[in-house]
Design a protein around this motif. Structure first.
Motif, PDB file in Angstrom:
ATOM      1  N   PRO A  80      -2.527  49.702  93.410  1.00  0.00           N
ATOM      2  CA  PRO A  80      -3.517  50.620  93.990  1.00  0.00           C
ATOM      3  C   PRO A  80      -3.694  51.817  93.052  1.00  0.00           C
ATOM      4  N   PRO A  81      -4.860  52.444  93.031  1.00  0.00           N
ATOM      5  CA  PRO A  81      -5.105  53.550  92.100  1.00  0.00           C
ATOM      6  C   PRO A  81      -4.020  54.626  92.093  1.00  0.00           C
ATOM      7  N   ALA A  82      -3.461  54.959  93.230  1.00  0.00           N
ATOM      8  CA  ALA A  82      -2.448  56.019  93.296  1.00  0.00           C
ATOM      9  C   ALA A  82      -1.114  55.591  92.688  1.00  0.00           C
ATOM     10  N   ARG A  83      -0.925  54.301  92.410  1.00  0.00           N
ATOM     11  CA  ARG A  83       0.347  53.808  91.871  1.00  0.00           C
ATOM     12  C   ARG A  83       0.210  53.222  90.460  1.00  0.00           C
ATOM     13  N   GLY A  96      11.900  47.841  77.729  1.00  0.00           N
ATOM     14  CA  GLY A  96      12.947  48.634  77.102  1.00  0.00           C
ATOM     15  C   GLY A  96      12.610  50.079  76.801  1.00  0.00           C
ATOM     16  N   TYR A  97      11.488  50.588  77.323  1.00  0.00           N
ATOM     17  CA  TYR A  97      11.106  51.972  77.043  1.00  0.00           C
ATOM     18  C   TYR A  97      11.731  52.978  78.003  1.00  0.00           C
ATOM     19  N   ALA A  98      12.430  52.515  79.044  1.00  0.00           N
ATOM     20  CA  ALA A  98      13.053  53.394  80.040  1.00  0.00           C
ATOM     21  C   ALA A  98      12.064  54.463  80.498  1.00  0.00           C
ATOM     22  N   ALA A  99      10.937  54.022  81.059  1.00  0.00           N
ATOM     23  CA  ALA A  99       9.846  54.926  81.427  1.00  0.00           C
ATOM     24  C   ALA A  99       9.913  55.337  82.888  1.00  0.00           C
ATOM     25  N   THR A 100       9.408  56.544  83.148  1.00  0.00           N
ATOM     26  CA  THR A 100       9.304  57.063  84.514  1.00  0.00           C
ATOM     27  C   THR A 100       7.932  57.703  84.690  1.00  0.00           C
ATOM     28  N   ALA A 101       7.506  57.791  85.941  1.00  0.00           N
ATOM     29  CA  ALA A 101       6.253  58.466  86.277  1.00  0.00           C
ATOM     30  C   ALA A 101       6.565  59.528  87.319  1.00  0.00           C
ATOM     31  N   SER A 102       5.919  60.683  87.185  1.00  0.00           N
ATOM     32  CA  SER A 102       6.124  61.758  88.155  1.00  0.00           C
ATOM     33  C   SER A 102       4.868  62.610  88.240  1.00  0.00           C
ATOM     34  N   VAL A 103       4.805  63.417  89.285  1.00  0.00           N
ATOM     35  CA  VAL A 103       3.690  64.347  89.445  1.00  0.00           C
ATOM     36  C   VAL A 103       3.810  65.393  88.350  1.00  0.00           C
ATOM     37  N   ALA A 104       2.693  65.714  87.712  1.00  0.00           N
ATOM     38  CA  ALA A 104       2.695  66.725  86.655  1.00  0.00           C
ATOM     39  C   ALA A 104       3.111  68.076  87.232  1.00  0.00           C
ATOM     40  N   PRO A 105       3.805  68.894  86.450  1.00  0.00           N
ATOM     41  CA  PRO A 105       4.294  70.180  86.962  1.00  0.00           C
ATOM     42  C   PRO A 105       3.235  71.034  87.649  1.00  0.00           C
ATOM     43  N   ASP A 111      -0.639  71.180  95.323  1.00  0.00           N
ATOM     44  CA  ASP A 111      -1.996  70.685  95.488  1.00  0.00           C
ATOM     45  C   ASP A 111      -2.093  69.181  95.217  1.00  0.00           C
ATOM     46  N   GLY A 112      -1.052  68.440  95.552  1.00  0.00           N
ATOM     47  CA  GLY A 112      -1.084  66.986  95.460  1.00  0.00           C
ATOM     48  C   GLY A 112      -1.259  66.503  94.047  1.00  0.00           C
ATOM     49  N   GLU A 113      -2.195  65.596  93.853  1.00  0.00           N
ATOM     50  CA  GLU A 113      -2.398  64.996  92.539  1.00  0.00           C
ATOM     51  C   GLU A 113      -3.339  65.804  91.661  1.00  0.00           C
ATOM     52  N   ALA A 114      -3.727  66.994  92.096  1.00  0.00           N
ATOM     53  CA  ALA A 114      -4.763  67.755  91.412  1.00  0.00           C
ATOM     54  C   ALA A 114      -4.537  67.893  89.918  1.00  0.00           C
ATOM     55  N   GLY A 115      -3.282  68.042  89.479  1.00  0.00           N
ATOM     56  CA  GLY A 115      -3.030  68.199  88.058  1.00  0.00           C
ATOM     57  C   GLY A 115      -2.786  66.900  87.323  1.00  0.00           C
ATOM     58  N   GLY A 116      -2.615  65.817  88.063  1.00  0.00           N
ATOM     59  CA  GLY A 116      -2.353  64.529  87.435  1.00  0.00           C
ATOM     60  C   GLY A 116      -0.885  64.159  87.481  1.00  0.00           C
ATOM     61  N   GLU A 117      -0.513  63.272  86.578  1.00  0.00           N
ATOM     62  CA  GLU A 117       0.855  62.763  86.527  1.00  0.00           C
ATOM     63  C   GLU A 117       1.375  62.818  85.108  1.00  0.00           C
ATOM     64  N   VAL A 169      -1.291  62.402  82.290  1.00  0.00           N
ATOM     65  CA  VAL A 169      -2.357  61.516  82.765  1.00  0.00           C
ATOM     66  C   VAL A 169      -3.236  62.336  83.712  1.00  0.00           C
ATOM     67  N   THR A 170      -4.478  62.527  83.339  1.00  0.00           N
ATOM     68  CA  THR A 170      -5.410  63.306  84.155  1.00  0.00           C
ATOM     69  C   THR A 170      -5.659  62.585  85.474  1.00  0.00           C
ATOM     70  N   ALA A 171      -5.666  63.341  86.568  1.00  0.00           N
ATOM     71  CA  ALA A 171      -5.944  62.762  87.887  1.00  0.00           C
ATOM     72  C   ALA A 171      -7.353  62.181  87.885  1.00  0.00           C
ATOM     73  N   PRO A 172      -7.512  60.949  88.365  1.00  0.00           N
ATOM     74  CA  PRO A 172      -8.858  60.357  88.415  1.00  0.00           C
ATOM     75  C   PRO A 172      -9.853  61.217  89.182  1.00  0.00           C
ATOM     76  N   SER A 173      -9.398  61.959  90.200  1.00  0.00           N
ATOM     77  CA  SER A 173     -10.309  62.809  90.970  1.00  0.00           C
ATOM     78  C   SER A 173     -10.925  63.895  90.092  1.00  0.00           C
ATOM     79  N   LEU A 174     -10.180  64.391  89.100  1.00  0.00           N
ATOM     80  CA  LEU A 174     -10.724  65.400  88.189  1.00  0.00           C
ATOM     81  C   LEU A 174     -11.766  64.787  87.275  1.00  0.00           C
ATOM     82  N   THR A 175     -11.531  63.579  86.829  1.00  0.00           N
ATOM     83  CA  THR A 175     -12.488  62.891  85.964  1.00  0.00           C
ATOM     84  C   THR A 175     -13.764  62.618  86.724  1.00  0.00           C
ATOM     85  N   HIS A 176     -13.642  62.177  87.983  1.00  0.00           N
ATOM     86  CA  HIS A 176     -14.819  61.869  88.806  1.00  0.00           C
ATOM     87  C   HIS A 176     -15.633  63.122  89.078  1.00  0.00           C
TER      88      HIS A 176
END
Length: 185
Positions: A80-83, A96-105, A111-117, A169-176
């Motif tokens: 889903p877009p949010a994931r 093997g990249y040991a990657a993580t995703a988190s809400v941007a500071p 303000d939720g996803e406003a700043g992206g991830e 990663v810019t929040a898709p809502s900002l791009t839209h």
């Protein structure tokens, strides 16, 4: 710090004499060994740059990353877009990249996803070569933007001496909203 203990997987009943733990080499342990393949790869890219030019190195980097992009595309598109950033992090981790995703500071302030991830890679198998040839990192960043369908920006890289590779990663809502306001102008 060169070796770590892990719980051993048990497929059935554990017999006598089998250790309950196994030991695995850590990234620090792997780094202690010489990596002749890093030298070989850097030499090959140096030769390519000297004989054909820097554009050839950039094209090589794009082609190398295109394989990862092809493999990750179904995983990211199925999420889903949010994931999607999380799905990309999981695919990178499986490689093997040991990657993580988190809400941007900035978004973490309430303000939720406003700043992206942020997509963080805690390991880079080509860091030593990418230190000399940043085209590898640039091609990867471009691929992330295509996979996620939104602008991305590399904030830090292991190859430049940072502790981890961090991609905003810019929040898709900002791009839209930006595209909507641009089309009204």
């Amino acid at each position: 710090g060169m070796i770590e203990a892990r719980e051993a997987r048990c497929y059935g009943s554990r017999g006598r004499g089998r250790p309950a733990r196994l030991f695995a080499i850590t990234d620090a342990g792997r780094s202690a060994f010489e990596h002749a393949y890093d030298d070989l790869a850097a030499s090959a890219l140096r030769f390519l740059a000297e004989t054909v030019g820097d554009a050839a190195v950039a094209e090589f980097a794009r082609r190398k990353v295109s394989d990862l992009e092809r493999r990750y595309r179904p995983v990211v598109d199925a999420a889903p877009p949010a994931r999607r950033v999380q799905a990309l992090a999981e695919a990178l981790s499986a490689d093997g990249y040991a990657a993580t995703a988190s809400v941007a500071p900035a978004a973490a302030r309430g303000d939720g996803e406003a700043g992206g991830e942020q997509l963080c890679q805690h390991h880079c198998p080509v860091a030593h070569v990418a230190a000399e040839f940043p085209q590898l990192c640039e091609a990867e960043t471009e691929a992330f933007g295509r996979l996620l369908g939104t602008p991305v920006q590399r904030l830090a890289t292991i190859s430049r001496g940072d502790g981890i590779c961090t991609t905003h990663v810019t929040a898709p809502s900002l791009t839209h909203s930006r595209n909507t306001s641009d089309s009204r102008a």
